[in-house]
Write an enzyme that holds these catalytic residues in place. Structure first.
Site, PDB file in Angstrom:
ATOM      1  N   GLU A  74       2.700 -12.573   0.916  1.00 28.24           N
ATOM      2  CA  GLU A  74       2.762 -13.471   1.930  1.00 28.24           C
ATOM      3  C   GLU A  74       3.791 -13.367   2.919  1.00 28.24           C
ATOM      4  OE1 GLU A  74      -0.036 -15.015   2.364  1.00 28.24           O
ATOM      5  OE2 GLU A  74      -0.950 -14.672   0.391  1.00 28.24           O
ATOM      6  N   ASP A 121      -7.971  -9.322   2.842  1.00 28.44           N
ATOM      7  CA  ASP A 121      -7.202  -8.672   4.053  1.00 28.44           C
ATOM      8  C   ASP A 121      -7.796  -7.302   4.304  1.00 28.44           C
ATOM      9  OD1 ASP A 121      -5.267 -10.944   3.721  1.00 28.44           O
ATOM     10  OD2 ASP A 121      -3.971  -9.624   2.520  1.00 28.44           O
TER      11      ASP A 121
HETATM   12 ZN    ZN Z   1      -2.979 -11.399   2.350  1.00 32.58          ZN
END
Ligand code: ZN
Ligand code: ADP
Ligand code: MG
Length: 645
Positions: free
Chosen positions: A455, A530
C-alpha cells in the site's frame, strides 16, 4: 466517457485476499427436496392429528349387555339412548357407558330376556335416535374419506411445488408487469423527489405536459414521442425519474424489466409484450416502463449459436406494438439502459425510441441535494455538513448516496445515538466504496509487512506523479475482499480523463507490485486486482481511446456487439496482425509504467520505509498525517490549485 456515461472518479487500489485453492463454490440446497420434506411433514402431522381425534370419539367404557341388565335391576341407570345397535347408557353417577346389543332385536325384548322386568324399565328414559344423523354418517365415513381427502391435498400440494420449481405452466404469457396506480399516494414519486438531473427533468416535463393536456398537442397536429430512452450508469435514478413522470402526470405506471420478458419457454416474451400493451392501452393514459431494455434490445443478427431467437421475437413485438400506436394513443413507453451502445438501431428509429435522455452521475451540488433528500426523516446532528460529504464522494451514484445515508443511520443507531453525526457519514463513505471493515480478518506479521509495503508503494508513487489523484487514506485493515487499500480522490469531479492521467494511474496501480518485489524479492497474489485493472486500462487506451502513437486514432473495439452474450466469443474487428501490434503496444505501456514506478520507489526508498513502518503500527493513515510524512521527507503534497491537464 462513452455516450455520456462517466466512469467513477473515486479511485482505489485494493489488495485482494486470494486463496488460490479456494475454488469450491457453496452449493445451494436443491429446493425441490426441501419442498417434498415440508409436504411430508405436514402430511404426517395431519395424519397423527386425525388418529388422535378419531380415538377421542370412542373414549367411553364398553360393558356387556348382561352387566347392563344387572345395573338396571340395581336401579343404577337413569337413561338409555339407542343409536342403531349401540346404546349409550347414563348412570346415576353421571357416568356414561356403551353397550352393544344384538342386531335386529328390540331393546325391551333383549332386556326381558336377561330378566329385567317392565316395572324396572319404567323409571329409565329410553330414547331412540335415527341411524341417519349427520354424526352417524360422519363417524362412519370419516375413516374412509379422511385419508382420501388427505391424499388429494397431498397431490395438489406437490403439484403446486413442482410448478413453483420452474414450470409456470398456468401463467403463460400474462404480462408480469407491476402497476403503480395514480391513486397510490404512498408510492407516488414526484420530480421534487429526484435531485439534480436538471436537463433530464426538462426533457421529461414535456412528456408530462402531453399526458396532462393531450388535446393541446393533438389540436395543433404535433407528433408526440412514443418512446423515450433513459441512459445512465446504474443507480443514477432512471427508474426513479420514470416513476416521477407518471407521478407528475398522474397516470398509471406499468413497469417490467427486459430480463423478465425472456424466460424458459420460447414465445413467452412476445406474448407478454402483447398483454402488457393491451392492458396499458386499456388503462391509457399510461406509461409503460421497460427497465434494462438492453436485455432484449441488443443488436440483432450478431447470431452466434442462434440462441437469441426468443429475444429477437420479443424485441420485434415491442417494435410492432409501438408502430401500431394510433395517432391519439396516450401510451408512452419509457425504457432504461446503462448500455446504450449495444442497442439495436431499429429501436432508435423515428417513431420508436427517438428521444434519448442521458442521466449523468451527480456532480458535487447534486450529490449534496440527493443526500438532503435521503436524510429526510433521519435526524441529523448539528455538526453534520453534507457539503463536505458531497465533496468526498465523486463518482457516487444516487443509489450509492442513498445507501451511504442509510449506513450512517445504522451506525448511529447501533451506538444508541438519536442523531446521525458527521462522523457516521464519513465512515460510511468508505463502507459504501469498499465494503465493511473486517477487523476480525487478522493478518500475521509477515502478511502485515507485505501489505504495508504494497500500500505504501501505491501511495508514494501517487504522491510523486503529477497527474495521479492525491492520496486520501491508506489502510491495511481488511475491507470486503481487500486486504488493504489506498484511497485516492480527485480534487474535483472530472468529466474526462487524459492520456497522461491514465499513464500515471497505471504506474500507481503497479506501485504495490513493484514495492513487494523490491523489498521482499518475491511476489504475492495480492497484486492480481491491480494487474487486471491496469492491463484493462492499457488495452482500452489502445483500442478504444486512440491513445497509442503507433496504432493511432482508431476505435478497434466498440463495447457492444462484440459478443451477444456479454462475454464469451469475441468477434474481433481487426486482423491478427493488428492484434499482435495491439498486444505489443499494451506491453510497452505496461513496461513504461513499471519503470516509472520503480524509479520513483528507488529514489524515495526512505519515505516508502517510513510509510510502511507507520502502517504496520497504526494500520491506517489519514490524508493529513500522510502529508506530514511527505513534507518531512521533502515531497510537496499536491494542492488543489495545482494545474491539471
Ligand atoms: Zn494494490
Ligand atoms: P437506476 O434505475 O438508474 O439504476 P434507480 O432509479 O433505481 O436507479 O435509483 C436507485 C435509488 O437511488 C432510488 O430509489 C433513489 O432512492 C436513489 N436515487 C438515485 N438517483 C437519485 C436522485 N437523483 N435523487 C434522489 N434519489 C436518487
Ligand atoms: Mg433501475
Amino acid at each position: 466517457m462513452n455516450s455520456g456515461i462517466k466512469q467513477k472518479n473515486g479511485k482505489k487500489n485494493i489488495r485482494l485476499i486470494i486463496k488460490p485453492s479456494n475454488s469450491g463454490r457453496n452449493k445451494k440446497p436443491v429446493p425441490f427436496w426441501g419442498n417434498i420434506l415440508t409436504t411430508l411433514l405436514i402430511f404426517l402431522t395431519l395424519l397423527s392429528l386425525y388418529t388422535l381425534l378419531s380415538e377421542g370419539f370412542i373414549e367411553k367404557e364398553k360393558i356387556p349387555i348382561s352387566q347392563l341388565a344387572r345395573d338396571i335391576e340395581a336401579k343404577q341407570v337413569t337413561s338409555i339412548v339407542v343409536e342403531g345397535d349401540m346404546l349409550s347408557v347414563t348412570y346415576i353417577t353421571d357416568e356414561e357407558k356403551e353397550v352393544k346389543k344384538e342386531e335386529g332385536t328390540a331393546l325391551s325384548e333383549t332386556l326381558t330376556n336377561y330378566g329385567v322386568s317392565s316395572e324396572q324399565l319404567k323409571d329409565i328414559s329410553i330414547s331412540v335416535e335415527s341411524d341417519t344423523g349427520f354424526a352417524f354418517w360422519f363417524l362412519t365415513l370419516a375413516p374412509i374419506l379422511f385419508p382420501i381427502a388427505l391424499l388429494f391435498l397431498f397431490i395438489w400440494f406437490m403439484g403446486r411445488q413442482v410448478r413453483g420449481a420452474g414450470m409456470q405452466a398456468f401463467s403463460f404469457g400474462q404480462s408480469k408487469a407491476r402497476l403503480i396506480s395514480p391513486d397510490d399516494k404512498r408510492q407516488r414519486v414526484m420530480f421534487k423527489d429526484v435531485a439534480g438531473a436538471k436537463e433530464a427533468k426538462e426533457e421529461l416535463a414535456e412528456i408530462v405536459d402531453f399526458l396532462k393536456n393531450p388535446k393541446k398537442f393533438f389540436d395543433i397536429g404535433a407528433q408526440i414521442p412514443r418512446g423515450i430512452i433513459l441512459m445512465g450508469a446504474p443507480g443514477t435514478g432512471k427508474t426513479l425519474l420514470a416513476r416521477a413522470v407518471a407521478g407528475e402526470a398522474g397516470v398509471a405506471f406499468f413497469s417490467i424489466s427486459g430480463s423478465e420478458f425472456v424466460e424458459m419457454f420460447v414465445g413467452v416474451g412476445a406474448s407478454r409484450v402483447r398483454d402488457l400493451f393491451k392492458i396499458a392501452k386499456h388503462t391509457a393514459p399510461a406509461i409503460v416502463f421497460i427497465d434494462e431494455i438492453d436485455a432484449v434490445g441488443r443488436v440483432r443478427g450478431t447470431g452466434v449459436g442462434g440462441g437469441n431467437d426468443e429475444r429477437e421475437q420479443t424485441l420485434n413485438q415491442i417494435l410492432v406494438e409501438m408502430d401500431g400506436f394510433e395517432q391519439n394513443e396516450k401510451v408512452i413507453v419509457i425504457a432504461a439502459t446503462n448500455r446504450p451502445d449495444v442497442l439495436d438501431p431499429a429501436l432508435l428509429r423515428p417513431g420508436r425510441f427517438d428521444r434519448r435522455v442521458t442521466i449523468d452521475l451527480p456532480d458535487r451540488k447534486d450529490r449534496e441535494d440527493i443526500l438532503k433528500i435521503h436524510s429526510g426523516k433521519k435526524p441529523l446532528a448539528e455538526d453534520v455538513n453534507l457539503s463536505i460529504v458531497a465533496e468526498r464522494t465523486p463518482g457516487f451514484s444516487g443509489a450509492d448516496l442513498q445507501s451511504l445515508m442509510n449506513e450512517a443511520a445504522i451506525l448511529a443507531a447501533r451506538e444508541n445515538r438519536k442523531k446521525v453525526a458527521q462522523f457516521d457519514l464519513v465512515r460510511s463513505i468508505e463502507k459504501v466504496m469498499l465494503g465493511p471493515e473486517r477487523r476480525s480478518h487478522v493478518l500475521n506479521q509477515k502478511e502485515k509487512e507485505i501489505t504495508a509495503y504494497h500500500e505504501a508503494g501505491h501511495a508514494v508513487v501517487a504522491s510523486v506523479l503529477p497527474y495521479a489523484d492525491p492520496v486520501h487514506k491508506i489502510s491495511i485493515i481488511s475491507r470486503g475482499n481487500a486486504a488493504g487499500y489506498t484511497l485516492k480522490l480527485p480534487f474535483e469531479d472530472k468529466r474526462f480523463q487524459s492520456k497522461k492521467e491514465f499513464l500515471d494511474d497505471i504506474a500507481v496501480s503497479l506501485g504495490g507490485y513493484v514495492a513487494e518485489r523490491m523489498i521482499f524479492g518475491d511476489l504475492t497474489t495480492g497484486s492480481s486486482n491491480d494487474l487486471q485493472v491496469s492491463s484493462a486500462l492499457a488495452r482500452d487506451m489502445v483500442t478504444k481511446y486512440g491513445m497509442s502513437d503507433t496504432i493511432g486514432p482508431i476505435a478497434l473495439e466498440n463495447q457492444g456487439g462484440r459478443s451477444i452474450f456479454g462475454k464469451g466469443i469475441d468477434v474481433k474487428e481487426y486482423s491478427e496482425e493488428v492484434g499482435a501490434r495491439i498486444d505489443k503496444e499494451i506491453e510497452q505501456i505496461m513496461n513504461e509504467a513499471l519503470k516509472k514506478a520503480e524509479d520513483i520507489l528507488n529514489k524515495h526508498r526512505v519515505i516508502l520505509d517510513v510509510v510502511a513502518k507507520e502502517l504496520i503500527v497504526i494500520e491506517t493513515i489519514e490524508r493529513e498525517d500522510f502529508e506530514k510524512l511527505l513534507i518531512a521527507n521533502g515531497i510537496t503534497p499536491k494542492k488543489k490549485e495545482e494545474p491539471k491537464s
